[in-house]
Scaffold this active site. Structure first.
Site, PDB file in Angstrom:
ATOM      1  N   SER A  59      -8.995  -6.585  -9.932  1.00  0.00           N
ATOM      2  CA  SER A  59      -7.634  -6.230 -10.333  1.00  0.00           C
ATOM      3  C   SER A  59      -6.863  -7.457 -10.814  1.00  0.00           C
ATOM      4  O   SER A  59      -6.081  -7.378 -11.762  1.00  0.00           O
ATOM      5  CB  SER A  59      -6.891  -5.587  -9.159  1.00  0.00           C
ATOM      6  OG  SER A  59      -7.288  -4.252  -8.983  1.00  0.00           O
ATOM      7  N   LYS A 102       0.860  -1.186   0.000  1.00  0.00           N
ATOM      8  CA  LYS A 102       0.000   0.000   0.000  1.00  0.00           C
ATOM      9  C   LYS A 102       0.892   1.230   0.000  1.00  0.00           C
ATOM     10  O   LYS A 102       2.066   1.151   0.361  1.00  0.00           O
ATOM     11  CB  LYS A 102      -0.904   0.014   1.239  1.00  0.00           C
ATOM     12  CG  LYS A 102      -2.221   0.728   1.035  1.00  0.00           C
ATOM     13  CD  LYS A 102      -3.208  -0.130   0.261  1.00  0.00           C
ATOM     14  CE  LYS A 102      -4.603   0.469   0.282  1.00  0.00           C
ATOM     15  NZ  LYS A 102      -5.611  -0.446  -0.264  1.00  0.00           N
TER      16      LYS A 102
END
Length: 426
Positions: free
Chosen positions: A359, A111
């Protein structure tokens, strides 16, 4: 009884570490593997200069934390928000490891983002900031190494700038093989049909599947949504299509209420020219923000930022279901209160996993040179989410635990198995 006790808010990193350690104790996680999973693999901080429209140069700080890649390349979003810092990135990266593992994907967790309020910058400035950030990250991202995606305040356009910048920095012979360096791209730039709605669809489906275990449907169920970005909108879109009623919405600028129901499509049209703000929408009345979570409803969907449901407001919640559209929206004390009050929490690592599943299919589509239609994509996402739901449900019944604990057990156990089978180098 109203709780007047003053509490110290727990950070997202403290929340995720508490969740990890509790699960590690339950499953008696191998102590050596516990040491590895309790820390991040890499923490990248970059400072980079960007020329603004007025000619001045501003220096920005960007982050990319890579938690673990035992199951595959690092995977996770990039957010542009003034709350982004290294601890937030570490927490979100760890959650991504558990999310991809639980979903059964060949990815690890990462992240990152930039500490920035994007509302303060023009589109041309955001493009230069994004491109310079991509250049600063350099080889720390790549289609078989670390694959970013959209998150808070980033979107398909952001991903298009990233992929173009990344491909401009590599040799021409490699460019055709690197389109999948990011996911969540515009469809015309190699993106996946349906990726825009995948996360919100997953939130909707997780609620629907939970209600089915109780022999209930969504018809006439009242729900409220905190955050009306991509996730909040699409979750509301699918829920209202299936007969549920959106009665309140909250964002950073306003809290809106309409007992008769808020028109989801009219609200999103209202938000588009206002940079996403719900303020001023004439299809509902403004209410006190502090009273939002206490509204009489069946379902609460926190789809904004982390640590929104805490000991300061969890006791107000009358709903029987909290569906975590955001990452880490419920802290330790808030969760304890909800569970004690009989509220079912659909945990973030499952509830909002439709996005990373989408994704994965985009990554595969680019990698294999394929093109899938919207109905194919949604069917794939629904199948994967439904399978994962039933696995968690079985674990809940088997161990007599709450849904988050069951999800974490499955997620961490899968990573532990990978380490046991592969061994620790050297």
């Amino acid at each position: 009884m109203i709780n007047t006790k003053k509490v110290i808010k727990q950070s997202m990193y403290e929340t995720v570490m508490n969740q990890f350690n509790n699960t590690a104790d339950i499953i008696d996680l191998n102590p050596n593997i516990r040491k590895i999973l309790g820390i991040t693999n890499n923490e990248i901080i970059v400072h980079f200069p960007v020329k603004m429209d007025n000619g001045n140069v501003e220096v920005f700080t960007g982050y990319r934390v890579q938690h673990n890649n035992a199951l595959g390349p690092y995977k996770g979003g990039l957010r542009y928000h003034d709350t982004v810092d290294i601890d937030a990135a570490k927490a979100l990266a760890m959650w991504m490891t558990w999310k991809t593992s639980l979903a059964g994907l060949p990815f690890g967790g990462a992240k990152g983002g930039i500490k920035i309020d994007p509302r303060k910058f023009s589109d041309s400035e955001l493009e230069r900031i994004t491109r310079r950030f991509t250049y600063a990250l350099g080889e720390n991202i790549g289609p078989e190494h670390d694959i970013p995606a959209p998150d808070v305040n980033t979107n398909p356009q952001t991903m298009a700038w990233i992929v173009d910048t990344f491909m401009s920095t590599i040799s021409s012979s490699e460019r055709s093989h690197n389109q999948h360096v990011v996911t969540g791209k515009p469809v015309g730039t190699g993106g996946l049909e349906g990726r825009d709605r995948a996360t919100g669809f997953g939130v909707y489906l997780s609620i629907k599947l939970l209600l089915e275990t109780r022999n209930q449907t969504l018809k006439d169920k009242k729900f409220i949504v905190q955050g009306f970005g991509n996730v909040g909108y699409w979750a509301s879109h699918f829920l209202t299509q299936d007969g549920a009623k959106l009665i309140a919405v909250q964002d950073a600028h306003a809290s809106l209420y309409n007992a008769k129901g808020i028109d989801t499509e009219a609200l999103v049209q209202h938000c588009e020219p206002r940079k996403g703000s719900i303020q001023g929408f004439d299809g509902a009345t403004e209410m006190n923000a502090d009273e939002f979570f206490g509204l009489d409803c069946d379902i609460v969907i926190p789809a904004a930022l982390g640590n929104q449901i805490t000991a300061e407001n969890a006791f107000k919640i009358k709903a029987t279901v909290v569906a975590e559209g955001a990452n880490g929206p419920t802290d330790k004390e808030g969760e304890q209160m909800l569970l004690e009050n009989g509220v079912t929490i659909i945990p973030d690592i499952f509830c909002n996993s439709g996005g990373v599943i989408g994704s994965y299919f985009e990554w595969l589509q680019n990698r294999n040179g394929e093109l899938w239609q919207l109905d194919e994509v949604m069917a794939k996402i629904q199948k994967k989410l439904t399978e994962n739901f039933h696995k968690i449900h079985a674990e809940v019944n088997k161990r007599d635990v709450d849904w988050r604990t069951a999800a974490f057990i499955l997620a961490i156990s899968r990573v532990e198995t990978a380490y046991k089978q592969r061994g620790i180098f050297p």
